[in-house]
Design a protein around this motif. Structure first.
Motif, PDB file in Angstrom:
ATOM      1  N   ASN A  58      10.931   5.579  -5.866  1.00  0.00           N
ATOM      2  CA  ASN A  58      10.986   6.697  -4.918  1.00  0.00           C
ATOM      3  C   ASN A  58      10.883   8.057  -5.597  1.00  0.00           C
ATOM      4  N   GLN A  59      11.027   8.103  -6.914  1.00  0.00           N
ATOM      5  CA  GLN A  59      11.188   9.376  -7.609  1.00  0.00           C
ATOM      6  C   GLN A  59       9.880   9.937  -8.148  1.00  0.00           C
ATOM      7  N   GLY A  60       9.940  11.219  -8.505  1.00  0.00           N
ATOM      8  CA  GLY A  60       8.822  11.893  -9.134  1.00  0.00           C
ATOM      9  C   GLY A  60       7.956  12.641  -8.134  1.00  0.00           C
ATOM     10  N   GLU A  61       6.995  13.379  -8.678  1.00  0.00           N
ATOM     11  CA  GLU A  61       6.073  14.133  -7.834  1.00  0.00           C
ATOM     12  C   GLU A  61       5.137  13.214  -7.072  1.00  0.00           C
ATOM     13  N   GLN A  62       4.795  12.086  -7.662  1.00  0.00           N
ATOM     14  CA  GLN A  62       3.918  11.094  -7.035  1.00  0.00           C
ATOM     15  C   GLN A  62       4.665   9.766  -6.941  1.00  0.00           C
ATOM     16  N   PRO A  63       5.577   9.612  -5.982  1.00  0.00           N
ATOM     17  CA  PRO A  63       6.324   8.352  -5.876  1.00  0.00           C
ATOM     18  C   PRO A  63       5.385   7.160  -5.679  1.00  0.00           C
ATOM     19  N   GLN A  64       5.805   6.002  -6.166  1.00  0.00           N
ATOM     20  CA  GLN A  64       5.050   4.767  -5.946  1.00  0.00           C
ATOM     21  C   GLN A  64       5.356   4.189  -4.568  1.00  0.00           C
ATOM     22  N   SER A  81      10.093   0.284   3.899  1.00  0.00           N
ATOM     23  CA  SER A  81       9.436   0.896   2.748  1.00  0.00           C
ATOM     24  C   SER A  81       7.943   1.024   2.979  1.00  0.00           C
ATOM     25  N   LEU A  82       7.404   2.083   2.419  1.00  0.00           N
ATOM     26  CA  LEU A  82       5.969   2.321   2.399  1.00  0.00           C
ATOM     27  C   LEU A  82       5.564   2.353   0.927  1.00  0.00           C
ATOM     28  N   ASN A  83       4.943   1.270   0.456  1.00  0.00           N
ATOM     29  CA  ASN A  83       4.525   1.159  -0.945  1.00  0.00           C
ATOM     30  C   ASN A  83       3.090   1.637  -1.063  1.00  0.00           C
ATOM     31  N   LEU A  84       2.890   2.651  -1.882  1.00  0.00           N
ATOM     32  CA  LEU A  84       1.582   3.280  -1.983  1.00  0.00           C
ATOM     33  C   LEU A  84       0.645   2.490  -2.893  1.00  0.00           C
ATOM     34  N   GLY A  85      -0.612   2.433  -2.469  1.00  0.00           N
ATOM     35  CA  GLY A  85      -1.664   1.830  -3.276  1.00  0.00           C
ATOM     36  C   GLY A  85      -2.281   2.882  -4.178  1.00  0.00           C
ATOM     37  N   ARG A  86      -3.448   2.582  -4.701  1.00  0.00           N
ATOM     38  CA  ARG A  86      -4.138   3.545  -5.557  1.00  0.00           C
ATOM     39  C   ARG A  86      -4.571   4.748  -4.727  1.00  0.00           C
ATOM     40  N   ALA A  87      -4.393   5.931  -5.301  1.00  0.00           N
ATOM     41  CA  ALA A  87      -4.641   7.190  -4.581  1.00  0.00           C
ATOM     42  C   ALA A  87      -6.046   7.271  -3.995  1.00  0.00           C
ATOM     43  N   THR A 122       1.744  13.008   6.936  1.00  0.00           N
ATOM     44  CA  THR A 122       2.286  13.735   5.779  1.00  0.00           C
ATOM     45  C   THR A 122       1.587  13.338   4.484  1.00  0.00           C
ATOM     46  N   LEU A 123       1.398  12.032   4.298  1.00  0.00           N
ATOM     47  CA  LEU A 123       0.791  11.556   3.048  1.00  0.00           C
ATOM     48  C   LEU A 123      -0.732  11.463   3.134  1.00  0.00           C
ATOM     49  N   ASN A 124      -1.282  11.707   4.328  1.00  0.00           N
ATOM     50  CA  ASN A 124      -2.736  11.662   4.547  1.00  0.00           C
ATOM     51  C   ASN A 124      -3.363  10.327   4.146  1.00  0.00           C
ATOM     52  N   LEU A 125      -2.654   9.249   4.458  1.00  0.00           N
ATOM     53  CA  LEU A 125      -3.192   7.918   4.183  1.00  0.00           C
ATOM     54  C   LEU A 125      -4.316   7.596   5.156  1.00  0.00           C
ATOM     55  N   HIS A 126      -5.166   6.677   4.762  1.00  0.00           N
ATOM     56  CA  HIS A 126      -6.263   6.194   5.592  1.00  0.00           C
ATOM     57  C   HIS A 126      -5.903   4.856   6.251  1.00  0.00           C
ATOM     58  N   ARG A 127      -5.148   4.008   5.521  1.00  0.00           N
ATOM     59  CA  ARG A 127      -4.886   2.632   5.967  1.00  0.00           C
ATOM     60  C   ARG A 127      -3.482   2.219   5.556  1.00  0.00           C
ATOM     61  N   ILE A 128      -2.777   1.565   6.473  1.00  0.00           N
ATOM     62  CA  ILE A 128      -1.460   0.997   6.189  1.00  0.00           C
ATOM     63  C   ILE A 128      -1.497  -0.468   6.577  1.00  0.00           C
ATOM     64  N   GLU A 129      -1.084  -1.328   5.655  1.00  0.00           N
ATOM     65  CA  GLU A 129      -1.077  -2.772   5.870  1.00  0.00           C
ATOM     66  C   GLU A 129       0.350  -3.300   5.938  1.00  0.00           C
ATOM     67  N   ALA A 130       0.479  -4.488   6.468  1.00  0.00           N
ATOM     68  CA  ALA A 130       1.742  -5.226   6.469  1.00  0.00           C
ATOM     69  C   ALA A 130       1.404  -6.707   6.419  1.00  0.00           C
TER      70      ALA A 130
END
Length: 178
Positions: A58-64, A81-87, A122-130
């Protein structure tokens, strides 16, 4: 991460080390473990390591990831949780776990709608999976309620306590909400 998300009934706040005991209790419930690949922790030390990993991601300027405790009236209801993929791909994967006492009250749907909105707006994502086990009817009904589309059925992918389980893949695009 200082992101706190609020809905009509819920507060989604970042996981902290102080949540370890409550998370340990959640992960130790047989009903919660049924579709969880993590398994029931052997002891509190296993949970401490797990929670430290959640906090670190969760930490840092670019959290994972953005992993939140779901609270209603300051009471622990579960995790999301929202786990981020490659930017470059602007994607993420969402997961959630609710304490059985708080299932079937709309909390998972409400929390998931909020985290999807956060991901897109907020994060400007294109796709969210589950992903979820095909027998986990409660979870995939929540995914469908928020507008996620079932895209795949993977055979014998999940190593559950009951054996290898099939898995559904769901996704929602930012354009689906327009």
């Amino acid at each position: 991460m200082n992101v706190i998300l609020k809905t009509e009934r819920l507060t989604l706040r970042p996981v902290t080390i102080g949540d370890t005991e409550t998370i340990h209790q959640l992960h130790s419930i047989e009903e919660v473990d049924q579709y969880n690949t993590l398994g029931i922790p052997e002891n509190i030390e296993v949970t401490i390591l797990h929670v430290k990993d959640l906090v670190k991601s969760n930490q840092g300027e670019q959290p994972q990831a953005y992993t939140f405790v779901i609270e209603n009236d300051n009471q622990f209801d579960g995790l999301i949780s929202l786990n981020l993929g490659r930017a470059k791909y602007k994607n993420a994967e969402v997961w959630f776990k609710l304490h059985p006492n708080f299932c079937s009250k709309g909390f998972a749907t409400e929390a998931l709608k909020k985290i999807i909105s956060f991901g897109f707006n907020t994060l400007n994502l294109h796709r969210i999976e589950a992903r979820c086990a095909i027998e986990n009817i409660g979870s995939y009904k929540v995914l469908e309620k928020v507008g996620m589309i079932r895209e795949a059925h993977n055979r014998k992918l999940l190593p559950l306590k009951s054996g290898w389980a099939d898995n559904y893949v769901y996704a929602i695009l930012s354009t689906d909400l327009r």
